[in-house]
Structures are given as C-alpha cells and as structure tokens.
Design a protein around this motif. Structure first.
Motif, mmCIF file in Angstrom:
data_model
loop_
_atom_site.group_PDB
_atom_site.id
_atom_site.type_symbol
_atom_site.label_atom_id
_atom_site.label_comp_id
_atom_site.label_asym_id
_atom_site.label_seq_id
_atom_site.Cartn_x
_atom_site.Cartn_y
_atom_site.Cartn_z
ATOM 1 N N VAL A 169 -2.631 12.146 8.665
ATOM 2 C CA VAL A 169 -2.110 12.162 7.192
ATOM 3 C C VAL A 169 -3.379 11.897 6.383
ATOM 4 O O VAL A 169 -4.160 11.032 6.472
ATOM 5 C CB VAL A 169 -1.020 11.144 6.939
ATOM 6 N N ASN A 180 5.266 6.556 1.739
ATOM 7 C CA ASN A 180 4.713 8.006 2.374
ATOM 8 C C ASN A 180 4.848 7.966 3.876
ATOM 9 O O ASN A 180 3.988 8.181 4.667
ATOM 10 C CB ASN A 180 3.414 8.293 2.004
ATOM 11 N N HIS A 236 1.030 -1.250 -0.074
ATOM 12 C CA HIS A 236 0.161 -0.032 0.048
ATOM 13 C C HIS A 236 0.830 1.390 0.006
ATOM 14 O O HIS A 236 1.927 1.324 0.846
ATOM 15 C CB HIS A 236 -0.842 -0.070 1.213
ATOM 16 N N ASN A 237 0.442 2.191 -0.806
ATOM 17 C CA ASN A 237 1.286 3.402 -0.863
ATOM 18 C C ASN A 237 1.621 4.299 0.454
ATOM 19 O O ASN A 237 2.826 4.594 0.473
ATOM 20 C CB ASN A 237 0.068 4.351 -1.672
ATOM 21 N N PHE A 238 0.773 4.182 1.326
ATOM 22 C CA PHE A 238 0.735 4.753 2.553
ATOM 23 C C PHE A 238 2.095 4.289 3.122
ATOM 24 O O PHE A 238 2.984 5.066 3.794
ATOM 25 C CB PHE A 238 -0.249 4.659 3.586
ATOM 26 N N GLY A 265 -3.710 11.269 2.538
ATOM 27 C CA GLY A 265 -3.016 10.894 1.305
ATOM 28 C C GLY A 265 -3.676 10.192 0.341
ATOM 29 O O GLY A 265 -4.791 9.319 0.659
ATOM 30 N N THR A 266 -3.125 9.767 -0.931
ATOM 31 C CA THR A 266 -3.903 9.281 -1.980
ATOM 32 C C THR A 266 -2.542 8.491 -2.636
ATOM 33 O O THR A 266 -1.472 9.105 -2.809
ATOM 34 C CB THR A 266 -4.464 10.040 -3.087
ATOM 35 N N ALA A 267 -2.985 7.171 -3.244
ATOM 36 C CA ALA A 267 -2.079 6.540 -3.915
ATOM 37 C C ALA A 267 -1.521 7.232 -5.303
ATOM 38 O O ALA A 267 -0.665 7.260 -5.930
ATOM 39 C CB ALA A 267 -2.395 5.134 -4.520
ATOM 40 N N ASP A 269 -12.929 13.759 -2.915
ATOM 41 C CA ASP A 269 -13.304 13.978 -1.469
ATOM 42 C C ASP A 269 -13.718 15.280 -1.113
ATOM 43 O O ASP A 269 -13.339 16.374 -1.509
ATOM 44 C CB ASP A 269 -11.839 13.902 -0.689
ATOM 45 N N LYS A 281 -11.180 0.899 0.201
ATOM 46 C CA LYS A 281 -12.196 1.720 -0.404
ATOM 47 C C LYS A 281 -13.226 0.404 -1.209
ATOM 48 O O LYS A 281 -12.734 -0.234 -1.872
ATOM 49 C CB LYS A 281 -11.528 2.490 -1.578
ATOM 50 N N ASN A 340 -0.205 14.365 -0.469
ATOM 51 C CA ASN A 340 -0.193 14.053 0.654
ATOM 52 C C ASN A 340 -0.245 15.331 1.703
ATOM 53 O O ASN A 340 0.526 16.411 1.448
ATOM 54 C CB ASN A 340 1.453 13.554 1.196
ATOM 55 N N GLY A 353 -5.938 7.597 5.868
ATOM 56 C CA GLY A 353 -6.569 6.342 5.061
ATOM 57 C C GLY A 353 -8.027 6.625 5.206
ATOM 58 O O GLY A 353 -8.797 6.087 4.279
ATOM 59 N N ALA A 354 -8.451 7.146 6.344
ATOM 60 C CA ALA A 354 -9.860 7.218 6.511
ATOM 61 C C ALA A 354 -10.185 8.443 7.606
ATOM 62 O O ALA A 354 -9.249 8.811 8.417
ATOM 63 C CB ALA A 354 -10.602 5.868 7.101
ATOM 64 N N VAL A 355 -11.292 8.834 7.713
ATOM 65 C CA VAL A 355 -11.633 9.888 8.805
ATOM 66 C C VAL A 355 -11.239 9.470 10.178
ATOM 67 O O VAL A 355 -11.919 8.437 10.496
ATOM 68 C CB VAL A 355 -12.966 10.394 8.581
ATOM 69 N N ARG A 365 -16.744 11.940 1.048
ATOM 70 C CA ARG A 365 -16.605 11.614 -0.292
ATOM 71 C C ARG A 365 -17.623 12.430 -1.118
ATOM 72 O O ARG A 365 -18.840 12.643 -0.574
ATOM 73 C CB ARG A 365 -16.769 10.329 -0.679
HETATM 74 C C1 J2J Z 1 -10.036 10.737 5.350
HETATM 75 N N1 J2J Z 1 -9.840 10.138 4.385
HETATM 76 C C2 J2J Z 1 -8.657 9.733 4.047
HETATM 77 C C3 J2J Z 1 -7.723 11.190 6.084
HETATM 78 C C4 J2J Z 1 -7.246 8.973 2.884
HETATM 79 C C5 J2J Z 1 -1.484 8.075 3.270
HETATM 80 C C6 J2J Z 1 -2.434 8.090 3.782
HETATM 81 C C7 J2J Z 1 -3.561 7.398 3.114
HETATM 82 C C8 J2J Z 1 -3.500 6.895 2.012
HETATM 83 C C9 J2J Z 1 -4.719 6.138 1.171
HETATM 84 C C10 J2J Z 1 -2.291 7.019 0.988
HETATM 85 C C11 J2J Z 1 -7.540 10.258 4.761
HETATM 86 N N2 J2J Z 1 -9.082 11.369 6.230
HETATM 87 N N3 J2J Z 1 -6.794 11.476 6.604
HETATM 88 O O1 J2J Z 1 -2.057 6.670 -0.012
HETATM 89 O O2 J2J Z 1 -0.015 7.700 1.136
HETATM 90 C C12 J2J Z 1 -9.352 8.630 1.733
HETATM 91 C C13 J2J Z 1 -9.626 9.581 0.758
HETATM 92 C C14 J2J Z 1 -8.689 9.383 -0.362
HETATM 93 C C15 J2J Z 1 -8.562 8.027 -0.355
HETATM 94 C C16 J2J Z 1 -7.218 7.448 -0.869
HETATM 95 C C17 J2J Z 1 -1.062 7.686 1.744
HETATM 96 N N4 J2J Z 1 -6.725 9.778 4.155
HETATM 97 N N5 J2J Z 1 -8.210 9.207 2.917
HETATM 98 O O3 J2J Z 1 -5.706 5.875 1.819
HETATM 99 O O4 J2J Z 1 -5.473 5.679 -2.396
HETATM 100 O O5 J2J Z 1 -11.089 9.243 0.309
HETATM 101 O O6 J2J Z 1 -4.710 6.083 -0.038
HETATM 102 O O7 J2J Z 1 -8.978 9.917 -1.538
HETATM 103 O O8 J2J Z 1 -5.869 4.022 -0.796
HETATM 104 O O9 J2J Z 1 -8.671 7.644 1.164
HETATM 105 O O10 J2J Z 1 -7.065 6.291 -0.669
HETATM 106 P P1 J2J Z 1 -5.869 5.381 -0.915
#
Ligand code: J2J
Length: 534
Positions: A328, A238, A232-234, A330-332, A411, A437, A336, A306-308, A426
């Motif tokens: 944090v 990251n 996973h990207n996180f 982030g998105t893949a 988002d 997701k 960030n 990754g989520a709220v 979302r």
């Molecule tokens: C709410 N929703 C969030 C947050 C991601 C770091 C951290 C997470 C990801 C990740 C990542 C959120 N609060 N703090 O890649 O490098 C939701 C949003 C976002 C989606 C991305 C990283 N942090 N999200 O979760 O690609 O909806 O990456 O668009 O899997 O997770 O999901 P993903």
C-alpha cells in the motif's frame, strides 16, 4: 488553487456519485441499525457491539456539549489504541467538533504547533500511560495555548459513556455538520519543519475507507487488527477502523506494534487482516522464525505501507504468508495505491500497484511539472475524490499543490511496464525512519543550540531494519576534543527535554572538521549520506 476550479471539482465528485450526503455520525448510526449485536471494536480489556458503540458515542457527545463545546470547535486528541479511542472519535463527530489526530509519540513542540494552528478548545488525552505523564504534558501545552479550556482523559470519556445520556434526534440534527466539512485534522508526514494539519471531509474520508474496503474485498466476517497508532490515517481510514465498521466487521485494538502483542492477538481473535509498516513486519517475521506458539493461519491480508518495502522482506513475507501480501502506498493527504488480488508475486514484491478509485488521477512529473515518459523517475502528483487541495490554516504550504489542484507528494517514483507505481524515495529530504517521517531541517534547528556544537547537518541513511536511520554530522566548537563528541543517547535526551516527539531520534553521530562541498560550493549532503552508510 483557484476557488472556481475547487468548486468544479467538488461538484464533479458529488455529481459523479463519489460523495454522499453523510457524516461520521450518520455512518455509525446507520451501522448500529444494521448490525446492532455484532462486535464493532474490542481491545485486551473489553468489547463494544455496534449498538453499544453508538450509544457510548451519543453519551460522550452529550458530555462534550455540556462542557460548552460548539459545532466546528477543534479538540486536540491523543489517545492510546483502545475501544474508547473509537467511541470518543464518534462522540466528537456527533458533537459537531473536529479532532486533531495527534499520535502518542507527539510531545510539547508538535502539540503546541497543532494548537497554534487550530486553536482547540479542549485536549483529550491518556492517563499516565507506559510511564509517561500525558495529563502533565497536556497541562504544559495548555499553559501556552490559551484556547484550551479543558484537559480531559480517557477516564472522563469512559465515565461520560457510562452515564448513558441520550442524544435526541433534535440535538443530533442541530449539531450535524455539513458532509463537506472536515471530520478530522490528521497530521501530515511533513515536508516542512513541523507537521501540518490535513482537513479530511466527512464524505471524502468515508468514500476513501469504503472504496478501499471494497478494493480488498473485505467482508463482514473479517477481523481487522489495528496494530499501528489508531489515529494514523493508514489504520483509521485506509480502510482501517472506518472500512471495518462499514461492513459490520470487527476491529481489534492492539496497544503496541510489537510482535509479543500482535501475535497473541492475531491468534486469539482469529484476525484476518492487518496493516503494518515494513519495520514492524520484519520484527514479526523474525519472531515467527523462532517462536511457533501462535497460529497465524487465519490471516488472509497483510497490508504493508508507509515506507519502502525491500524486495527481500516482501519475498520472505510471501513464503510465510502465501498470497497475503498487498503493498500500500498512502498519504494522510489522501491518495492511496495498492497492489491487486490477481497480481503475480513478482509484481506484489516490486511495486505499490494502482490507485483504489476510478476518480484518482496521477502523474509522474519533472521539476517543471511536465509528465515524464513511462519508466522515467520524477515526482508523484495526485488528484481525486479523497485527496486534499489545501492544508488547514497553512497558506505558506500552497506550493504543495499545483495550480490545477494536484497534491505534490514529494515522493520520487516511476511507472512500471504494467502501469504500476514504483516508489523510489523522496524528492525532498524528508527521512522515513521506520514509517515515521522526520525532516532534517527540524532536527538541525534543535541541535544547533546543543552545547559544543558549532554546525550540524542531519541526513537519512539506508538502514536494514528501519528503512532509513537518522545520522547527525557535526562540527564541534574549536575547543572541543573528539572525546567530547555527544553520543546519540545524549542528543536524544536533549531532544526529549526540548519536547520533541519520541520517534525523531538520532541513531548515529559523526564529528567532522569541515563540510564536503559540491562544485557550486553547497554542502555535499549526498556524500555525507554515502559516508554514513559506509
Ligand atoms: C514507500 N513510501 C511510502 C510505500 C507511504 C496508507 C499507507 C501509508 C500511509 C502513510 C497512509 C509508502 N512505499 N508503500 O497514510 O493511508 C511514504 C511516502 C508518503 C508518506 C506518507 C496510508 N507508503 N510512503 O504513511 O502521511 O513518502 O501516510 O508520501 O504518514 O509515506 O506518510 P503518511
């Protein structure tokens, strides 16, 4: 996006000094020169120094080359968290190939769709692991994806590493990709049915990881626990494994994100940093509330994203780990955000902070893509030195980007009075189930064929543990009695038999006679969510 605009952006990242002429292979060779004897990565069984990791990945690259894997070839990659995960990824990079970063939970449906998008020539997977036959799954995918010539396993990688083949400077140079080429294809959280593939470039991925590590003030003495899936990207970039290696620090691979594995590893390896999703954080705090067998005072940074993250859980975290929490977002796809070291507790519990790079641009926009006023809600869009402008081989997804190259995250968010990002949920209907997701339309498509179901709607419902749970509303065929309504377990085993990823699970099922409608006659999904929550 217009090719000319993209070319200008690339030039500005190079001229601005954000992008260096470096690949993942160059990066590891350089790390091994600087810190040969430091431990780079360890798991419950073994550890590799930087020198050993570098040599192991050289030997794996030779093995892949001997199999006929050419520069630019794609390799489907599904491996548990272990030192061989890291060694294999660098081996693939040195062979000039590109891994598709599948997660352990992905099954036939997702894997086949990745294969159809990217035509991989090989599939590297686990042995039978945690009761699941990964090689059999890979063979099943191979039957329908003729581009896959070889199915290889972790053991093949270990054997290849131990062969000790030397990758000569000449062989290395011949296979070295351009620094602007993709180094991985990561999986998008997915705003359409099946996850899309995200081409991250060697240079942008390394820039992202190193910038994030600097933002967090990481040091060589840090020990980073990889508790989420390592692909996973996180946790890969990251700052994750890459950020850790960039400092000569140590990454610790934990196989499962459960407190009974995470806590002993934190204690034993004196872990200083880890990255968790809120559901895993919550389970960890629960365990710590009744089990004081573990010394976790070594932790200095808890990255949560990754989520709220609910404010109550955030405050509970700060009570147990004062000053350690960083939110944090982030998105893949790239962008960030992170709260800062000097943010007050009130800020840390209520927002996701600011972008990590001065090159990041972001806006909150309305449906017409016009920026809204501070404090107003809208969609977050972002552009920068490590955020993509295209998905891999997915022309149908061009509307995920604006004409001037911003990535549309989907988002819903606003900007706080202090200028921080506050994510609310979302704009699209994607469900965030414990950080994983899930697209309702995908599950609806599968369940429409379930015996006895006439119509189906899938909605996300607020859930204390998972953030959101998956609720299925169905209208049964006329002859169905209420007792015949399928249970979540029945629907989940049906989905598993179809080959759908394990995390796309149904949590709740409700049978209904007719759909509630909006004033324009559409199914009132908002009302379905409210009913399911009540
Ligand atoms: C709410 N929703 C969030 C947050 C991601 C770091 C951290 C997470 C990801 C990740 C990542 C959120 N609060 N703090 O890649 O490098 C939701 C949003 C976002 C989606 C991305 C990283 N942090 N999200 O979760 O690609 O909806 O990456 O668009 O899997 O997770 O999901 P993903």
């Amino acid at each position: 996006m217009n090719e000319q605009i993209e070319a200008q952006l690339i030039k500005s990242y190079i001229d601005g000094g954000y992008w260096q002429d470096i690949t993942l292979g160059d990066f590891l060779r350089d790390c091994a020169r600087k810190w040969p004897k430091n431990i780079a990565v360890l798991d419950a069984m073994e550890s590799l120094t930087y020198e050993e990791l570098n040599k192991a990945s050289d030997s794996i690259a030779c093995y892949l080359a001997k199999l006929g894997i050419a520069c630019g070839d794609r390799i489907l990659f599904q491996m548990k968290n272990c030192v061989w995960h890291t060694a294999t990824l660098f081996g693939i990079a040195k062979a000039g190939a590109i891994p598709i970063m599948a997660l352990g939970a992905h099954r036939y449906k997702e894997l086949l769709s990745f294969a159809q998008r990217a035509n991989p020539v090989a599939f590297i997977t686990n042995e039978i692991y945690q009761g699941f036959n990964y090689p059999a799954l890979a063979k099943e995918v191979q039957l329908d994806a003729p581009s896959i010539r070889d199915v290889l396993t972790v053991s093949d990688m270990m054997r290849a590493a131990h062969e000790g083949n030397v990758l000569t400077a000449e062989q290395y140079a011949k296979r070295r990709p351009e620094f602007t080429d993709p180094c991985v294809l990561t999986c998008s959280g997915g705003s359409t049915n099946v996850p899309k593939l995200i081409p991250r470039r060697h240079t942008d991925y390394l820039y992202d990881a190193q910038t994030f590590a600097a933002f967090l003030d990481m040091k060589q003495s840090d020990v980073y626990l990889i508790a989420l899936p390592a692909s996973h990207n996180f946790v890969f970039g990251n700052p994750g494994v890459l950020g850790t290696l960039s400092l000569g620090a140590t990454a610790v691979m934990c196989e499962n994100p459960s407190p009974d594995e995470i806590l002993p590893m934190i204690d034993e390896h004196r872990v200083t940093i880890t990255a968790l999703v809120p559901a895993v954080l919550s389970a960890m705090l629960d365990t710590l509330s009744w089990d004081d067998a573990y010394d976790t005072t070594c932790l200095r940074l808890l990255l949560v994203g990754g989520a709220v993250l609910e404010e109550q859980l955030a405050r509970k975290t700060l009570q147990k780990f004062p000053g350690c929490l960083r939110q944090v977002f982030g998105t893949a796809e790239g962008i960030n955000f992170c709260t800062s070291a000097n943010d007050s507790d009130d800020i840390v519990v209520s927002c996701q902070g600011k972008p990590i790079s001065p090159a990041d641009k972001w806006r909150i926009v309305n449906e017409d893509l016009c920026e809204v006023a501070q404090g107003e809600s809208g969609e977050l869009i972002a552009l920068g030195a490590y955020t993509i402008q295209h998905y891999y081989n997915a022309p149908e997804a061009e509307d995920s980007f604006t004409a001037d190259g911003y990535y549309r995250t989907g988002d819903k968010a606003h900007v706080s009075a202090e200028g921080n990002l506050v994510v609310e949920g979302r704009v699209t209907e994607q469900i965030n189930r414990g950080g994983e997701k899930v697209m309702p339309s995908e599950i609806e498509g599968y369940l429409a064929a379930f015996p006895g179901i006439e119509e189906v709607q899938v909605v996300g419902v607020a859930d204390e543990l998972l953030g959101q749970r998956v609720c299925v509303y169905l209208i049964g065929e006329p002859e169905q009695t209420p007792e015949q309504t399928p249970t979540p377990m029945q629907l989940n085993s049906y989905l598993a038999n179809l080959g759908v990823a394990a995390h796309k699970s149904v949590d709740q099922v409700r049978s209904i006679d007719s759909w509630p409608l909006t004033s324009v006659g559409k199914i009132n999904r908002k009302l379905l969510c409210e009913w399911a929550a009540s």
